[in-house]
Design an enzyme around this catalytic site. Sequence first.
Site, PDB file in Angstrom:
ATOM      1  N   GLY A  30      -1.986 -12.404 -10.668  1.00  0.00           N
ATOM      2  CA  GLY A  30      -2.173 -12.254  -9.232  1.00  0.00           C
ATOM      3  C   GLY A  30      -2.651 -10.874  -8.881  1.00  0.00           C
ATOM      4  O   GLY A  30      -2.674  -9.956  -9.715  1.00  0.00           O
ATOM      5  N   GLY A  35      -2.043  -3.596  -6.384  1.00  0.00           N
ATOM      6  CA  GLY A  35      -2.521  -3.646  -7.753  1.00  0.00           C
ATOM      7  C   GLY A  35      -2.661  -5.062  -8.257  1.00  0.00           C
ATOM      8  O   GLY A  35      -2.520  -6.025  -7.506  1.00  0.00           O
ATOM      9  N   LYS A  52       2.150  -4.784 -14.153  1.00  0.00           N
ATOM     10  CA  LYS A  52       1.437  -4.486 -12.915  1.00  0.00           C
ATOM     11  C   LYS A  52       0.605  -3.230 -13.082  1.00  0.00           C
ATOM     12  O   LYS A  52       1.105  -2.154 -13.399  1.00  0.00           O
ATOM     13  CB  LYS A  52       2.422  -4.299 -11.755  1.00  0.00           C
ATOM     14  N   ASP A 150       9.085  -5.330   2.846  1.00  0.00           N
ATOM     15  CA  ASP A 150       8.016  -6.333   2.758  1.00  0.00           C
ATOM     16  C   ASP A 150       8.583  -7.681   2.321  1.00  0.00           C
ATOM     17  O   ASP A 150       8.074  -8.309   1.394  1.00  0.00           O
ATOM     18  CB  ASP A 150       6.926  -5.871   1.798  1.00  0.00           C
TER      19      ASP A 150
END
Length: 534
Positions: A30, A35, A52, A150
């Site tokens: 993803g 990033g 990541k 978030d």
Amino acid sequence: MASDGGYAAFPDPSPPGVIVGRYRITGRLGRGGMGTVWRAEDELLGRQVAVKELLLDDGMPDDERRGRRERALREARTAARIKHPHVIVLHDVVEQDGSPWIVMELVDGRSLAEILAKDGPVPPREAARIGAAVTGALHAAHAHGVLHRDIKPANVLIENGTGRVVLTDFGIARVLGSTTLTEAGAFVGSPEYTAPERMSGQSAGPASDMWSLGVLLCAAVRGQSPFRRDSLGGVLHAVVFDEIRPPVELGPLLPVVTALLERDPERRMSAPEAEERLRGYADPSNVSTLPNDIPAPTKPPPTAPAVPTKPRRRTPLILAALSILVVGALGAVALVQHHNAGNSPALAATAPGRAAGATAKTTNPSPSPSRSPATATAGSTAKPVPAGYRLVVDTKGFSLAVPDGFTRSYQPPRVFYFSPGEVFRIGIRTAAPGHGGPLAVMKAQHVDGPGTFKGYRDGFVTETTRAGNPAALWEFTWDGFGDGGGARRTYDLCWTEGGRQYDVWVSSPVAKAELGREYFDSARDTFQPDQNQN
């Protein structure tokens, strides 16, 4: 294409090779604003991991590149501080060719966002299970002084086979007391899930994450956030100003979500309390709290009646900020003035018992010749009578709208309006002001609740106002009258006006709580005392 590792899958992965001679990249999982996440094999330990990679633009200034690297390191430090079964596990942080890489556990599953997109909304009990896990993770993060900032479906992973819920992506998390690493005037987070105090440029705290949890629960049962709009300016307006309309699909989760979607962060439900209640709702044996027979709608039903809010004045500064946001300038959110304190009380309830041997009789008093009941008196805040209701002018000194078919019964000291079969009950009482005012009166009833109402639960009291007068809202669930009707959800508003205390409440079955709340909203909004009788 199916996802892998809990991230949305992308075609043509083009893996970069081996990182620091150990992590062999095998595919892309993803990509987001911070990033790219890759699937990799840890060749040293022989396990699958998620890696990541921070996206760094070669053309960006050196100070910005340093800030990006520092943000990645901060994410690693943040995640490493939190040890909890529902928080993503951090394995390693490495640097290659000047770019940091964060090595995490690979969750074999899907994100909640992907589940909602492909399978549709989840039942209330599953939403409660997911919410309880996320709340536990947030409680652990807050205990370490870390705000996530978030919370959204894309950052909640559901593991295949086990159903384990994992909160991930602490990429914009902030340690309390630290300086944010975003650019001056920039905004981080997902606006639809962002608390109004953050949207208004105010400081954030643990309560801001709890607001986002409330929005997440709405999205889980409805498929999308209740604050979704066609433009960024529309989202801001919805979060900061619009009436809050939790989806009716929440069913018995409504009390928790309502308490989480308080615009005043000081009144918002805390993580420990939310986790306890959500775990209770998620318990399959707790059938009285969250029945399994809540029907899943085949098409989106109308949203629930709005959580009561005060009208707010739109200042030129706010309008200017909105117009700037419409064209995409996120930094303008800091210009919005904070008008939210006390403006989104949770709906409240009470469950007064049924008087023994009560008989109902239908009355529809004629309006006084001196004043038409449909015409508000000077200074009145009563709203028009909605369709399907009729306005009654009661001989006890008030008027209000009741649903068609409801019948009146006077059982001192209350006036009742019952639906056929007494499934729904509206009660009105007028009295001299109680000691300490409406808030003290409601809090005292809340304290006495367990001894007065069998199975008393989910009770909370919120201080508010009605037409500028002191008021309090009380809501709770209890086991009902023992007549086979099951558990009941009730709503109550108590306030003082013109030297009198008024109490308007509605009681309804838990399975029909959203309709009961509609009746409550209408009774509350159309109620008008006859000042001539005070």
